[in-house]
Design a protein around this motif. Structure first.
Motif, PDB file in Angstrom:
ATOM      1  N   LYS A 232     -18.844  14.558  -9.183  1.00 40.66           N
ATOM      2  CA  LYS A 232     -19.841  15.607  -9.363  1.00 40.66           C
ATOM      3  C   LYS A 232     -19.278  16.641 -10.326  1.00 40.66           C
ATOM      4  N   SER A 233     -20.081  17.597 -10.728  1.00 40.31           N
ATOM      5  CA  SER A 233     -19.580  18.675 -11.567  1.00 40.31           C
ATOM      6  C   SER A 233     -18.533  19.461 -10.806  1.00 40.31           C
ATOM      7  N   GLY A 234     -17.444  19.796 -11.482  1.00 43.51           N
ATOM      8  CA  GLY A 234     -16.359  20.505 -10.811  1.00 43.51           C
ATOM      9  C   GLY A 234     -15.421  19.536 -10.114  1.00 43.51           C
ATOM     10  N   TYR A 235     -14.827  19.972  -9.028  1.00 46.03           N
ATOM     11  CA  TYR A 235     -13.834  19.147  -8.334  1.00 46.03           C
ATOM     12  C   TYR A 235     -14.491  18.029  -7.533  1.00 46.03           C
ATOM     13  N   ASP A 236     -13.859  16.844  -7.572  1.00 46.30           N
ATOM     14  CA  ASP A 236     -14.233  15.752  -6.669  1.00 46.30           C
ATOM     15  C   ASP A 236     -13.002  14.902  -6.394  1.00 46.30           C
ATOM     16  N   GLY A 237     -13.065  14.122  -5.318  1.00 45.48           N
ATOM     17  CA  GLY A 237     -11.913  13.337  -4.908  1.00 45.48           C
ATOM     18  C   GLY A 237     -11.491  12.262  -5.886  1.00 45.48           C
ATOM     19  N   PRO A 238     -12.391  11.411  -6.364  1.00 47.69           N
ATOM     20  CA  PRO A 238     -11.962  10.297  -7.221  1.00 47.69           C
ATOM     21  C   PRO A 238     -11.326  10.723  -8.535  1.00 47.69           C
ATOM     22  N   THR A 239     -11.791  11.840  -9.127  1.00 50.52           N
ATOM     23  CA  THR A 239     -11.256  12.232 -10.437  1.00 50.52           C
ATOM     24  C   THR A 239     -10.626  13.615 -10.439  1.00 50.52           C
ATOM     25  N   GLY A 240     -10.568  14.282  -9.295  1.00 52.51           N
ATOM     26  CA  GLY A 240      -9.954  15.604  -9.223  1.00 52.51           C
ATOM     27  C   GLY A 240     -10.707  16.610 -10.068  1.00 52.51           C
ATOM     28  N   VAL A 241      -9.977  17.426 -10.801  1.00 49.05           N
ATOM     29  CA  VAL A 241     -10.607  18.431 -11.660  1.00 49.05           C
ATOM     30  C   VAL A 241     -11.025  17.836 -13.004  1.00 49.05           C
ATOM     31  N   GLY A 242     -10.708  16.550 -13.241  1.00 52.41           N
ATOM     32  CA  GLY A 242     -11.102  15.883 -14.466  1.00 52.41           C
ATOM     33  C   GLY A 242      -9.940  15.212 -15.166  1.00 52.41           C
ATOM     34  N   THR A 243     -10.152  14.864 -16.418  1.00 54.77           N
ATOM     35  CA  THR A 243      -9.122  14.246 -17.246  1.00 54.77           C
ATOM     36  C   THR A 243      -8.695  15.223 -18.341  1.00 54.77           C
ATOM     37  N   PRO A 244      -7.523  15.009 -18.948  1.00 54.98           N
ATOM     38  CA  PRO A 244      -7.034  15.973 -19.939  1.00 54.98           C
ATOM     39  C   PRO A 244      -7.912  16.058 -21.187  1.00 54.98           C
ATOM     40  N   GLU A 245      -8.072  17.244 -21.705  1.00 57.17           N
ATOM     41  CA  GLU A 245      -8.605  17.479 -23.048  1.00 57.17           C
ATOM     42  C   GLU A 245      -7.607  18.405 -23.716  1.00 57.17           C
ATOM     43  N   GLY A 246      -6.543  17.826 -24.236  1.00 55.15           N
ATOM     44  CA  GLY A 246      -5.426  18.604 -24.725  1.00 55.15           C
ATOM     45  C   GLY A 246      -4.442  18.890 -23.610  1.00 55.15           C
ATOM     46  N   ILE A 247      -3.540  19.820 -23.854  1.00 51.60           N
ATOM     47  CA  ILE A 247      -2.449  20.086 -22.910  1.00 51.60           C
ATOM     48  C   ILE A 247      -2.579  21.405 -22.160  1.00 51.60           C
ATOM     49  N   ASP A 248      -3.566  22.223 -22.497  1.00 49.91           N
ATOM     50  CA  ASP A 248      -3.625  23.577 -21.944  1.00 49.91           C
ATOM     51  C   ASP A 248      -3.712  23.594 -20.420  1.00 49.91           C
ATOM     52  N   ALA A 249      -4.418  22.646 -19.831  1.00 51.84           N
ATOM     53  CA  ALA A 249      -4.579  22.634 -18.386  1.00 51.84           C
ATOM     54  C   ALA A 249      -3.296  22.212 -17.655  1.00 51.84           C
ATOM     55  N   PHE A 250      -2.302  21.766 -18.398  1.00 49.36           N
ATOM     56  CA  PHE A 250      -1.074  21.280 -17.786  1.00 49.36           C
ATOM     57  C   PHE A 250       0.124  22.185 -18.113  1.00 49.36           C
ATOM     58  N   THR A 251      -0.185  23.353 -18.589  1.00 47.12           N
ATOM     59  CA  THR A 251       0.832  24.340 -18.927  1.00 47.12           C
ATOM     60  C   THR A 251       0.844  25.449 -17.888  1.00 47.12           C
ATOM     61  N   GLY A 252       1.992  25.807 -17.397  1.00 47.68           N
ATOM     62  CA  GLY A 252       2.092  26.840 -16.387  1.00 47.68           C
ATOM     63  C   GLY A 252       1.825  28.228 -16.937  1.00 47.68           C
TER      64      GLY A 252
END
Length: 446
Positions: free
Chosen positions: A426-446
């Motif tokens: 669904k839109s937003g968080y869901d179990g099978p895909t979590g918050v989604g897939t990467p689109e660049g690296i920004d979401a994986f930077t602390g």
């Protein structure tokens, strides 16, 4: 995990015995020729081309050989026309298909440029990663690991990553480079998959392969600790098994490493929680079906990977692990799986070079064993985590932003209607895909 048994269940039952349903489902698919259906937008343009549906089989390590062992989460394509080949056919009219149960002379799955493009990583992959080490943790030895990795990297024009130049290192769980575990051809397939995916996404990274002496949680966990001791800040794990009350002790013994991004496959048996994906200290990685598309700005589309009720990406609500502070979903009072996702459907699978115990050549693999090292490599491109951080929290701060591809279609099974997001995208968080897939690296930077 499901309790369905296969016609040929593992000889030794126990806590880590897999249900066997994925093998049963796979066998049925292969015999009936009913692999995952092709995406309509990927159909070859040649008028005489009739794409064959993709078939695959679980890699041998997906069935534990001994009591107390976990299973790898991977499948190898055995026939049909993959999403990669369909894209080729659109451009060239070439309708060649995978030869069942034999190596191909050239790749039949997605390669580095495909994965980098799909996840917005092309620039980061070219510029980032130097000085970072991704650890791959698997069981048993792959004697050809370094040589097979060299074939993969050479074919795709990636720089050499060898023991001689200091880029590649293989050790046992004790840290020894000479006293290695016994060889196992099934786990060797898994190791080739993991090494190639780390290379595909972060070609400038160094790679540390840590081989546990067996596939027990204790030995694999010890290998995780060894990887961290040797300096890896990104540790990929492509295995799992049923949950138990021992999991919280495993958490503290093996996975509680602040400042280290530890990724774990969510599982390949559809809806249902696995461990160590359920550990609150790791990034649990679900799986998608990834196809190129001329009708989207991104150029790609994704949906939940699901072949049947017993084969597809894992997800669920842990029975034992506490909910980490960064998860705020209300349908699961404990830890929810997954956090993020990446390609895992064998029909839209990835290219791997392997030679140990099989005909040397190119194979196409799927399973969440592919998505876990991909995400570990994305973390490596993003840079060293904060010393007191648990990097699983990072993507949640970008939920709903352009830094993530929100996967909104598909499901991996049946779950409570009051918490349908645990098994349905669904839109937003869901179990099978979590918050989604990467689109660049920004979401994986602390």
């Amino acid at each position: 995990m499901r309790t369905t048994t296969s016609p040929n269940p593992p000889a030794a039952p126990g806590r880590w015995r897999r249900a066997g349903a994925s093998l049963l489902g796979t066998a049925a698919l292969v015999l009936a020729g009913l692999g995952t259906a092709a995406h309509a937008n990927a159909a070859p343009t040649a008028p005489t081309a009739t794409p064959a549906k993709v078939t695959w089989a679980a890699t041998p390590c997906a069935t534990p050989k001994h009591t107390g062992e976990v299973a790898c989460d991977s499948f190898r394509v055995t026939g049909g026309t993959t999403a990669f080949q369909k894209a080729q056919a659109r451009r060239t009219g070439d309708t060649a298909q995978v030869t069942p149960k034999a190596a191909a002379a050239t790749p039949t799955g997605y390669g580095p440029s495909d994965l980098q493009d799909a996840y917005g990583l092309t620039d980061a992959a070219a510029d980032n990663g130097s000085g970072e080490t991704i650890a791959i943790v698997d069981a048993y030895d792959d004697p050809n690991a370094e040589a097979d990795l060299a074939k993969y990297r050479s074919y795709y024009g990636l720089s050499a990553c060898t023991t001689a130049n200091g880029c590649f290192k293989k050790v046992s769980q004790t840290g020894s480079t000479t006293s290695l575990p016994s060889a196992d051809s099934g786990w060797a397939e898994e190791e080739s998959l993991d090494l190639d995916m780390a290379s595909a996404v972060c070609p400038n990274c160094s790679i540390l392969l840590v081989e546990a002496k067996s596939a027990t949680m204790a030995n694999l966990g010890t290998a995780v600790n060894r990887a961290v001791t040797l300096g890896a800040k990104y540790v990929s794990n492509s295995y799992g098994g049923s949950e138990s009350s021992s999991d919280t002790s495993y958490d503290s013994s093996y996975f509680n490493h602040a400042g280290v991004a530890i990724t774990v496959s969510a599982g390949d048996e559809g809806y249902g929680a696995e461990y160590p994906a359920a550990s609150k200290y790791v990034t649990s990685v679900g799986g998608t079906a990834l196809s190129s598309s001329s009708s989207t700005t991104r150029g790609w589309t994704e949906k939940v990977w699901n072949t049947s009720s017993t084969e597809g990406t894992g997800s669920g609500c842990s029975s034992y692990d506490a909910k980490p502070s960064w998860q705020t979903d209300t349908g699961c009072s404990k830890r929810t799986i997954s956090d993020v996702s990446a390609v895992a459907d064998p029909a839209t699978g990835v290219s791997v070079y392997d030679s140990y115990g099989v005909t040397a050549g190119w194979y196409t693999f799927g399973g969440t064993s592919a998505s876990a090292p991909i995400i570990a490599a994305v973390y490596a491109l993003a840079g060293t985590p904060g010393s007191s951080d648990y990097p699983a929290s990072y993507p949640y701060a970008s939920l709903g932003t352009s830094s993530l591809n929100d996967v909104t279609s598909g499901s991996n099974g049946t779950c409570s209607s009051s918490a349908s997001y645990l098994c349905t995208a669904k839109s937003g968080y869901d179990g099978p895909t979590g918050v989604g897939t990467p689109e660049g690296i920004d979401a994986f930077t602390g």
